[in-house]
Design a protein around this motif. Structure first.
Motif, short mmCIF file in Angstrom:
data_model
loop_
_atom_site.label_atom_id
_atom_site.label_comp_id
_atom_site.label_asym_id
_atom_site.label_seq_id
_atom_site.Cartn_x
_atom_site.Cartn_y
_atom_site.Cartn_z
N VAL A 234 54.91 14.29 24.93
CA VAL A 234 54.89 15.33 23.91
C VAL A 234 53.52 15.97 23.73
O VAL A 234 53.41 17.17 23.49
CB VAL A 234 55.40 14.75 22.57
N SER A 235 52.45 15.21 23.85
CA SER A 235 51.11 15.69 23.49
C SER A 235 50.55 16.66 24.52
O SER A 235 51.02 16.75 25.66
CB SER A 235 50.16 14.50 23.35
N ARG A 236 49.49 17.34 24.13
CA ARG A 236 48.77 18.22 25.06
C ARG A 236 48.21 17.39 26.20
O ARG A 236 47.73 16.27 25.99
CB ARG A 236 47.64 18.97 24.35
N VAL A 237 48.26 17.92 27.39
CA VAL A 237 47.85 17.17 28.57
C VAL A 237 47.01 18.06 29.48
O VAL A 237 47.30 19.25 29.66
CB VAL A 237 49.09 16.62 29.33
N SER A 238 45.96 17.51 30.06
CA SER A 238 45.13 18.27 30.99
C SER A 238 45.83 18.35 32.34
O SER A 238 46.71 17.54 32.66
CB SER A 238 43.77 17.59 31.16
N LYS A 239 45.41 19.30 33.14
CA LYS A 239 45.98 19.44 34.48
C LYS A 239 45.74 18.19 35.30
O LYS A 239 46.63 17.72 36.02
CB LYS A 239 45.36 20.66 35.17
N ALA A 240 44.54 17.61 35.17
CA ALA A 240 44.20 16.42 35.95
C ALA A 240 45.09 15.24 35.56
O ALA A 240 45.58 14.51 36.44
CB ALA A 240 42.73 16.07 35.75
N ASP A 241 45.31 15.04 34.25
CA ASP A 241 46.17 13.92 33.81
C ASP A 241 47.61 14.14 34.26
O ASP A 241 48.29 13.19 34.67
CB ASP A 241 46.10 13.78 32.29
N ARG A 242 48.06 15.38 34.17
CA ARG A 242 49.44 15.66 34.59
C ARG A 242 49.63 15.36 36.07
O ARG A 242 50.60 14.69 36.46
CB ARG A 242 49.77 17.12 34.28
N GLU A 243 48.71 15.83 36.90
CA GLU A 243 48.83 15.60 38.34
C GLU A 243 48.73 14.11 38.68
O GLU A 243 49.43 13.62 39.56
CB GLU A 243 47.76 16.40 39.07
N LEU A 254 59.75 13.30 34.70
CA LEU A 254 58.79 13.54 33.62
C LEU A 254 58.91 14.97 33.13
O LEU A 254 59.03 15.91 33.92
CB LEU A 254 57.36 13.30 34.10
N VAL A 255 58.87 15.14 31.81
CA VAL A 255 58.84 16.47 31.19
C VAL A 255 57.61 16.52 30.30
O VAL A 255 57.49 15.75 29.34
CB VAL A 255 60.11 16.76 30.37
N PHE A 256 56.68 17.42 30.62
CA PHE A 256 55.45 17.58 29.84
C PHE A 256 55.64 18.72 28.83
O PHE A 256 55.80 19.87 29.23
CB PHE A 256 54.27 17.88 30.76
N HIS A 257 55.60 18.40 27.55
CA HIS A 257 55.78 19.41 26.51
C HIS A 257 54.45 20.05 26.13
O HIS A 257 54.43 21.09 25.47
CB HIS A 257 56.46 18.80 25.29
N ASP A 258 53.35 19.42 26.50
CA ASP A 258 52.01 19.97 26.33
C ASP A 258 51.74 20.45 24.90
O ASP A 258 51.24 21.54 24.69
CB ASP A 258 51.77 21.11 27.33
N GLY A 259 52.12 19.62 23.95
CA GLY A 259 51.81 19.93 22.56
C GLY A 259 52.98 20.52 21.80
O GLY A 259 52.94 21.67 21.36
N ALA A 260 54.05 19.76 21.64
CA ALA A 260 55.22 20.24 20.89
C ALA A 260 54.87 20.36 19.41
O ALA A 260 54.02 19.64 18.88
CB ALA A 260 56.39 19.27 21.06
#
Length: 375
Positions: A234-243, A254-260
């Motif tokens: 749910v939280s905001r995620v950096s490009k590096a952490d996502r990769e 995995l579904v990244f909501h990047d700050g719901a």
């Protein structure tokens, strides 16, 4: 009795843990004052902020402005606070400056995570990050700061025990626990009534940062062992952490909501099978209370504070054991088990309240003796 609550750690736009604690406790204190509750009789409450935009995240109360908590002026911020002539100041952190203060002071210790996990939050200024690392290389700086206060507040019995174990202060330690704004009980009742649908949704929620001690990697590996399950981060995620997380297991959905938003987060919880977290260490765990309040079971690492929060309602697994996490999650596929955990979760969540914490802090304020003491 004039109480000043240090609200300078309030985030703008969206709360983090300390920001939410601040808003929750201050809001509950205001509610007690507005209701004329005897616990706050004669209490005058003022918020200390550093940016007027913080007011949108805080209750409607008198406020005063001071320099920011990461400013170079922080060691002498007490000179600014003295002008308010408070009887007691409560800070949600332990680093508030105390130079020549003319009031009683209570500092808050949320956790001791960074002694074993020294990487500082990435959003702090560079010079603060350097000081952060130096500070956590030994216990004596913490002892020095805490012993300059009149009382210490912490958010869990687990952290209070750690403060005692490491002999961090000679001052009294009060527990004013974290909590969450729970949805109506009808939401949790509806969840238990839809147990079959919820256990079959195979949607898992993770709410938290991606710092090393959060150990999100274990959750990714667990989902890789659970065909049909999806992990919503749910939280905001950096490009590096996502990769980095996506590379762990190609089978993990995995579904990244990047700050719901709060509304989106609540909707996710209302449709999930479980909230999951594999933290190696925590001072509390507000997402657990939030999830349980919705009647959504939690599957978490078996650390002390999670046992304190989750009680008999939660399911536990060793923090680095992805297979054990997968097995605990799989046990919720039985609707009867899911419904039982759901009902127990709501009951457990209701044992936490901002009002109870506000009452504890109000008692601290009313017990203020020497109002003229200077340090």
């Amino acid at each position: 009795m004039k109480l000043v609550f240090d609200c300078r750690y309030t985030r703008i736009g969206r709360h983090d843990g300390i920001s939410r604690y601040t808003a929750g406790v201050v809001g509950a204190l205001k509610a007690l004052i507005d209701a004329g509750d005897p616990a706050v009789d004669g209490l005058e409450l003022t918020m200390l902020i550093s940016d007027e935009r913080q007011l949108t995240m805080l209750p409607d109360l008198p406020w005063s402005k001071a320099s920011g908590p990461t400013s170079v002026l922080e060691p002498v911020v007490s000179l600014q606070v003295n002008r308010l002539a408070p009887d007691l100041v409560i800070s949600p952190m332990q680093t508030m400056g105390t130079f020549r203060r003319g009031y009683r002071l209570a500092l808050t210790v949320h956790d001791l995570i960074y002694y074993s996990n020294p990487t500082p939050p990435r959003d702090l200024p560079g010079f603060v990050r350097v000081l952060w690392r130096l500070y956590h290389k030994a216990w004596w700086p913490q002892r020095m700061l805490l012993n300059r206060a009149d009382a210490i507040v912490t958010v869990s019995e687990t952290t209070r025990a750690l403060i005692s174990r490491h002999r961090l202060t000679t001052k009294p330690v009060l527990v004013a626990r974290n909590a969450a704004d729970l949805p109506p009980a009808s939401v949790a009742e509806a969840a238990a009534g839809a147990a079959g649908e919820r256990s079959a949704s195979k949607a898992l929620i993770y709410m938290g940062s991606f710092m090393p001690y959060k150990n999100v990697e274990t959750l990714v590996r667990a989902v890789g062992d659970l065909p049909g399950y999806t992990l919503h981060l749910v939280s905001r995620v950096s490009k590096a952490d996502r990769e980095r997380l996506e590379a762990i297991d190609p089978d993990a959905r995995l579904v990244f909501h990047d700050g719901a938003s709060d509304e989106e987060y609540s909707e996710l919880l209302q449709n999930a099978t479980a909230l999951v977290t594999a933290s190696l260490d925590e001072g509390f765990g507000i997402p657990l209370v939030e999830s349980m309040g919705h009647g959504t079971p939690v599957v978490v690492s078996e650390i002390s504070v999670f046992h304190e929060i989750g009680g008999e309602a939660a399911l536990y697994a060793p923090a680095r054991d992805a297979a054990a996490f997968a097995a605990r999650i799989r046990s919720l596929e039985e609707p009867d088990e899911w419904a039982r955990r759901s009902r127990a979760s709501r009951a457990q969540a209701e044992t936490f309240s901002w009002e109870a914490s506000a009452r504890a802090l109000a008692a601290l304020a009313s017990g203020s003796p020497d109002r003229s003491r200077r340090h």
